[in-house]
Design a protein around this motif. Sequence first.
Motif, PDB file in Angstrom:
ATOM      1  N   PRO A  36       0.841  -1.211   0.000  1.00 49.88           N
ATOM      2  CA  PRO A  36       0.000   0.000   0.000  1.00 49.88           C
ATOM      3  C   PRO A  36       0.871   1.254   0.000  1.00 49.88           C
ATOM      4  CG  PRO A  36      -0.774  -1.573   1.632  1.00 49.88           C
ATOM      5  CD  PRO A  36       0.563  -2.080   1.161  1.00 49.88           C
ATOM      6  N   ASN A  37       0.388   2.298  -0.606  1.00 49.84           N
ATOM      7  CA  ASN A  37       1.130   3.552  -0.665  1.00 49.84           C
ATOM      8  C   ASN A  37       1.004   4.276   0.672  1.00 49.84           C
ATOM      9  OD1 ASN A  37       2.053   6.243  -1.319  1.00 49.84           O
ATOM     10  ND2 ASN A  37       1.787   5.651  -3.479  1.00 49.84           N
ATOM     11  N   ASN A  40      -1.238   7.451   0.739  1.00 48.70           N
ATOM     12  CA  ASN A  40      -2.641   7.411   0.359  1.00 48.70           C
ATOM     13  C   ASN A  40      -3.451   8.248   1.352  1.00 48.70           C
ATOM     14  OD1 ASN A  40      -5.082   6.685  -0.809  1.00 48.70           O
ATOM     15  ND2 ASN A  40      -5.298   4.854   0.467  1.00 48.70           N
ATOM     16  N   ILE A  77       1.284   0.424  -4.613  1.00 53.83           N
ATOM     17  CA  ILE A  77      -0.041   0.679  -5.180  1.00 53.83           C
ATOM     18  C   ILE A  77      -0.271   2.189  -5.318  1.00 53.83           C
ATOM     19  CG2 ILE A  77      -2.532   0.368  -4.852  1.00 53.83           C
ATOM     20  CD1 ILE A  77      -1.857  -2.106  -3.155  1.00 53.83           C
ATOM     21  N   HIS A  81      -6.481   0.672  -3.574  1.00 53.69           N
ATOM     22  CA  HIS A  81      -6.171   0.172  -2.229  1.00 53.69           C
ATOM     23  C   HIS A  81      -7.302  -0.670  -1.649  1.00 53.69           C
ATOM     24  CE1 HIS A  81      -3.062   3.293  -2.553  1.00 53.69           C
ATOM     25  NE2 HIS A  81      -2.427   2.657  -1.578  1.00 53.69           N
ATOM     26  N   TYR A  84      -7.311  -4.073  -3.402  1.00 53.89           N
ATOM     27  CA  TYR A  84      -6.188  -4.875  -2.895  1.00 53.89           C
ATOM     28  C   TYR A  84      -6.537  -5.515  -1.550  1.00 53.89           C
ATOM     29  CZ  TYR A  84      -1.791  -5.708  -0.407  1.00 53.89           C
ATOM     30  OH  TYR A  84      -0.791  -6.250   0.348  1.00 53.89           O
TER      31      TYR A  84
END
Length: 483
Positions: A36-37, A40, A77, A81, A84
């Motif tokens: 995951p970023n 975000n 990503i 999200h 995912y």
Amino acid sequence: MSTATATPTATKTQGATMPAEGQPVLLQVKAANLDPNPDNPRKDLGDLTELSASIAAQGVQQPLVVTPADKQGRHTIIMGHRRYAAAIKAGLDTLPCIVRKAGQQEQAELMLVENTQRAGLTPIEEAKGYAHLLDLGESEDQMAKATGRSRTTVRRRLKAASIDPSILPDRQVSFEQLDRIAEFDGRPDLQKQLMKAAGTNNWSAQLAKCRKSVKDEQWLEKARATVESLGLDTIDDMDDIYDHPDGYHRVITIRSGVDIAHVLADMELAERQTLTTADIITDAAEWGRGLALLHRYTQAELDEQEHERERTGMQEALRQAQQEEAEQAEWERQAKLYAFAEMTEKLVLDHIEHITKRATPLKNSAAVLADALMHDRACKADLTSVKPGPAYEDVWGAGTDVLSPDDKHCQQTAIWLLLSAGQLAQKPSDWADPDHGLPLLRQYYGILAQTGYKPSDDEKAALDGAYLPKDGQKEPDQEQKQD
């Protein structure tokens, strides 16, 4: 948000890399190689139950957008999200991904746009998303172009992001409320009060109090300048503008918000010449703040007062002291009542204007109209007392004035006129009248409740009789002018 068209390619499971020409490519990527970023803006992904069940049954229908693999074969990503997280919950080992080369700034733009278009962000998260783009060096114009928002909206979001995060509540706060809180930049004390009231029935009342507090402070600065220009001495002995400091005669008191120059201009010259001292009261309750202009007794005047006390005797002196104390208490009660009535009138009239500007009329317009008409008859309201203004000239903001409404808004127009007249017919004294005024106010608030109005705690207390006079107190006279 639509993603870039993927170049057809084999869906080989791997740690993907970009093709030579640098175009996006669609690949199957191991879930274990996806991260995951951390930037975000959406921190709470919400309930994934339905999405996870759909993915388990049909697979991931819309590919994720990810960065090219790093040296360890891991992808970050950019978009997707929730898909995912739901896919991991559904037990998928691989996910379809569009591998796209994007810098940190472009990644931040894409994540913000995806979440705002899908209404996935809370107002606070969206504001922080814009702040992150600002930290990356992006201008307001660039943000507006990238996200499809206006410059004004971007600027408002950035202003909201400047609010001290330590005062942000756990519950949801609307953008409109964040905008209002951001207006008090540099006043964390007022922002904290507003945050506490956000999302409650006390919001409008607390906002009005904070705005008045700022106006009071501006007025007090003018008061200090006036005292200096008059060459008066200053003291800090009074608890409020109705106090009586020893050794002084209070010539005149000026409540916060009143035009000081106008009051001084109306004073007799002989009275102005008696002024020697001023006390600017800043730390009293709202109704007790202001400026007290005083005359400091000379020694000769003090001696004469002493002789007078000896002549009249201690009993008369005690009677005068009790009378002064009672008068001061009554002034304080009336001042507090007038300040409350002024604030509630503004809140109610704002609500009435808001409901009459609704695109869709109230479903219970007929019932509200009937009750408002009966109320106006009961309190003998004068419809001509309604002051002309923007709402009178254009009730719905649609170019139609109140005198010639269309069929759809006829009842709303009548509701606006009747409720406005009913409220304006109420005097501050009615809050202290248990036999006539207060019952009518309770009836009036019952009608307002039918339109969706929610009274603040102060209004509820007043409706329960908080301003009814105690034994020995008089009801306030509407015609009586305050200092």
